[in-house]
Design a protein around this motif. Structure first.
Motif, PDB file in Angstrom:
ATOM      1  N   VAL A 121       0.847  -1.202   0.000  1.00  0.00           N
ATOM      2  CA  VAL A 121       0.000   0.000   0.000  1.00  0.00           C
ATOM      3  C   VAL A 121       0.881   1.252   0.000  1.00  0.00           C
ATOM      4  O   VAL A 121       0.669   2.186  -0.774  1.00  0.00           O
ATOM      5  N   ILE A 122       1.913   1.242   0.844  1.00  0.00           N
ATOM      6  CA  ILE A 122       2.805   2.414   0.908  1.00  0.00           C
ATOM      7  C   ILE A 122       3.531   2.609  -0.418  1.00  0.00           C
ATOM      8  O   ILE A 122       3.592   3.719  -0.950  1.00  0.00           O
ATOM      9  N   LEU A 123       4.043   1.521  -0.985  1.00  0.00           N
ATOM     10  CA  LEU A 123       4.746   1.644  -2.266  1.00  0.00           C
ATOM     11  C   LEU A 123       3.812   2.138  -3.369  1.00  0.00           C
ATOM     12  O   LEU A 123       4.198   2.949  -4.214  1.00  0.00           O
ATOM     13  N   TYR A 124       2.568   1.682  -3.337  1.00  0.00           N
ATOM     14  CA  TYR A 124       1.609   2.139  -4.355  1.00  0.00           C
ATOM     15  C   TYR A 124       1.310   3.625  -4.190  1.00  0.00           C
ATOM     16  O   TYR A 124       1.181   4.351  -5.162  1.00  0.00           O
ATOM     17  N   ILE A 125       1.225   4.059  -2.937  1.00  0.00           N
ATOM     18  CA  ILE A 125       0.974   5.491  -2.719  1.00  0.00           C
ATOM     19  C   ILE A 125       2.165   6.307  -3.225  1.00  0.00           C
ATOM     20  O   ILE A 125       2.005   7.328  -3.893  1.00  0.00           O
ATOM     21  N   LEU A 126       3.380   5.824  -2.938  1.00  0.00           N
ATOM     22  CA  LEU A 126       4.570   6.525  -3.431  1.00  0.00           C
ATOM     23  C   LEU A 126       4.581   6.538  -4.961  1.00  0.00           C
ATOM     24  O   LEU A 126       4.942   7.538  -5.582  1.00  0.00           O
ATOM     25  N   GLY A 127       4.186   5.431  -5.565  1.00  0.00           N
ATOM     26  CA  GLY A 127       4.106   5.365  -7.028  1.00  0.00           C
ATOM     27  C   GLY A 127       3.146   6.416  -7.559  1.00  0.00           C
ATOM     28  O   GLY A 127       3.447   7.120  -8.535  1.00  0.00           O
ATOM     29  N   CYS A 128       2.003   6.562  -6.890  1.00  0.00           N
ATOM     30  CA  CYS A 128       1.013   7.547  -7.331  1.00  0.00           C
ATOM     31  C   CYS A 128       1.536   8.973  -7.157  1.00  0.00           C
ATOM     32  O   CYS A 128       1.280   9.850  -7.974  1.00  0.00           O
ATOM     33  N   PHE A 129       2.301   9.197  -6.083  1.00  0.00           N
ATOM     34  CA  PHE A 129       2.924  10.508  -5.865  1.00  0.00           C
ATOM     35  C   PHE A 129       3.871  10.841  -7.013  1.00  0.00           C
ATOM     36  O   PHE A 129       3.836  11.933  -7.577  1.00  0.00           O
TER      37      PHE A 129
END
Ligand code: SF4
Ligand code: FES
Lengths: 255, 242
Positions: free
Chosen positions: B176-184
């Motif tokens: 989830v954290i990596l996906y949020i960073l990806g979206c950022f």
């Protein structure tokens, strides 16, 4: 503004010739007047260096009134120093205060090799202009200026683009060492005018080709060029250049 | 001017970046639209990913879409390869750098960091493709369960795969954290890329530059936000398969 004097520390790039490695030299200058221009401060320092039997600092300048584009100093991390829409020669010492340290470097780009100290070779720009930045007319009687009607808005936009003085600050500021702001000013200036129409397509193709040959980078629209341009040439011109190139490149067989 | 010259000049290379960039932006619209079907579960508690699974099934079922998928990979690879080549060529144009750097004067950091942001997105894509695209197109026999909805043929339960990934007791939070960073990274990349592609392709009239800039900001916020909400909603159990 009150007149005042200041003592400053200058860190200036010194390089004997194009093959020398070069290094920063530190100088203390004192009693610099706030009314002096930045180049006058260098004159004062150079006179002292000559008196001391040392080699004066080489720097480019000519008109000293912001119109020739010769002066070129990268001052504390910004081409032409801290002021907006300003050339190095028009930068005044009131921009600084007593005790400041000022780092002065030459333009940095492979296409602008250092000749000596702060002087760089900007012939690459001349080559780009020679590749197509002109109109071909047979000599003869000068035509009446009003014989060719031009829309006011276009004339104004062309004039704004023609204000480029070819100083190269755009290249110096660009992370890609791209000459696109300069080129776009030269192309736009003529593309907007009826006089530029006959060579409109071949001009842009030849000039882009020459720019690439000179070793400038490709534009990524960071807009740093516009921020430092002493003549406030707009990046809008880059989009216009791209459109000119797109149309010419798709429709011309030669070029 | 030959085609080869047209696309290999400094301006032509930027056209390639802009064309492929806009193509990828149009793909994002389709992608976000289909994936947003998972939110049907928010309004209808019995949906349990049915709407999304049907949409995902449709995207894998037609030959036309599969051919477009190949086009998509060609576009992504062209964008990545050309992007890296430009980045390295441009960097090499200034062998000797400045002692005092300009920093972000006159140009925001993200405008100067497209290579870095693109690399972060690429790393994210590797994780993302191996999470979902590989199971649903290559290894489905072992990795995906099947569901069938009333009067329909059985289809892959990609939605359960999503739940499995983001609700995994060991790695769920990490993903989830990596996906949020990806979206950022995607948001910042788009913030420059969206408007820059149009301007690279010659949009210079004031009124259109205004439209393109406005749309660009909206797109760069809305699309990555909807994407980021997907793993978050699943992680917190707002969207579930029961
Ligand atoms: S566009 Fe501006 S910064 Fe570039 S050469 Fe012309 S006047 Fe100088
Ligand atoms: S010396 Fe001419 S513009 Fe500065």
């Amino acid at each position: 503004m009150e007149h005042y004097t200041m003592n400053l520390t200058l860190k200036v790039w010194r390089q004997k010739n194009s093959s020398d490695k070069g290094k920063f030299e530190t100088y203390q200058v004192s009693d610099i007047s706030s009314e002096m221009s930045f180049l006058e401060m260098f004159d004062v320092l150079n006179e002292r260096l000559i008196k001391e039997g040392k080699e004066p600092i080489a720097f480019d300048h000519d008109c000293r009134e912001g119109i020739c584009g010769m002066c070129s100093m990268y001052i504390n991390g910004r081409p032409h120093g801290p002021w907006q829409a300003n050339t190095t020669c028009q930068l005044h010492m009131r921009a600084y205060k007593d005790g400041d340290t000022i780092v002065v470097e030459p333009w940095r780009a492979n296409a602008f090799p250092v000749i000596k100290d702060l002087v760089v070779d900007r012939r690459a720009f001349d080559n780009i202009v020679q590749a197509g930045g002109f109109i071909s007319v047979n000599t003869g009687n000068a035509v009446d200026a009003n014989a060719m009607p031009i829309e006011k808005d276009k004339a104004d936009a062309a004039f704004a683009a023609a204000a480029c003085i070819g100083c190269g600050a755009c290249v110096a500021a660009c992370k890609n060492s791209s000459a696109m702001l300069f080129l776009s000013a030269k192309v736009s200036h003529l593309a907007l005018l009826p006089q530029g129409e006959p060579e409109r397509k071949s001009r842009v193709l030849k000039m882009v080709q020459q720019m690439d040959k000179e070793g400038f980078g490709a534009c990524t629209f960071t807009e740093a060029c516009e921020a430092v341009c002493p003549k406030e040439i707009s990046v809008t011109n880059i989009s216009r250049l791209n459109k000119e190139y797109l149309v010419a490149g798709l429709t011309e067989d030669k070029g | 001017m030959k085609w080869s010259e047209f696309f290999t000049s400094s301006v032509g290379k930027k056209f390639v970046m802009a064309f492929t960039g806009l193509f990828l932006i149009s793909f994002l619209i389709v992608h976000v639209g289909i994936n947003a079907c998972i939110f049907a579960d928010l309004v209808d508690d019995t949906d349990n990913g049915e709407m999304f699974n049907k949409a995902a099934h449709f995207m894998g079922s037609s030959y036309l879409i599969r051919i477009m998928e190949i086009g998509l990979f060609v576009g992504i690879i062209a964008h990545i390869v050309q992007g890296y080549m430009l980045e390295f060529q441009n960097r090499a144009r200034r062998k000797q750098g400045y002692a005092v750097s300009m920093g972000s004067q006159g140009s925001a950091w993200y405008k100067k960091s497209m290579g870095l942001l693109g690399t972060l997105i690429l790393l994210f894509l590797i994780i993302h493709i191996s999470h979902f695209w590989v199971p649903s197109r290559i290894t489905y026999a072992e990795t995906l369960s099947e569901v069938s909805y009333y009067n329909g043929k059985p289809m892959h339960d990609v939605f359960s795969k999503m739940v499995e990934v983001f609700k995994s007791p060991t790695w769920g939070l990490v993903w989830v954290i990596l996906y949020i960073l990806g979206c950022f990274s995607l948001a910042w990349h788009l913030l420059h890329g969206f408007q820059s592609s149009f301007r690279t392709l010659g949009v210079h009239n004031k009124k259109w530059v205004g439209v393109v800039k406005g749309l660009g900001v909206a797109f760069s916020i809305i699309v990555p936000l909807i994407f980021a909400l997907m793993p978050v909603s699943i992680y917190f159990g707002w969207v579930t398969n029961n």
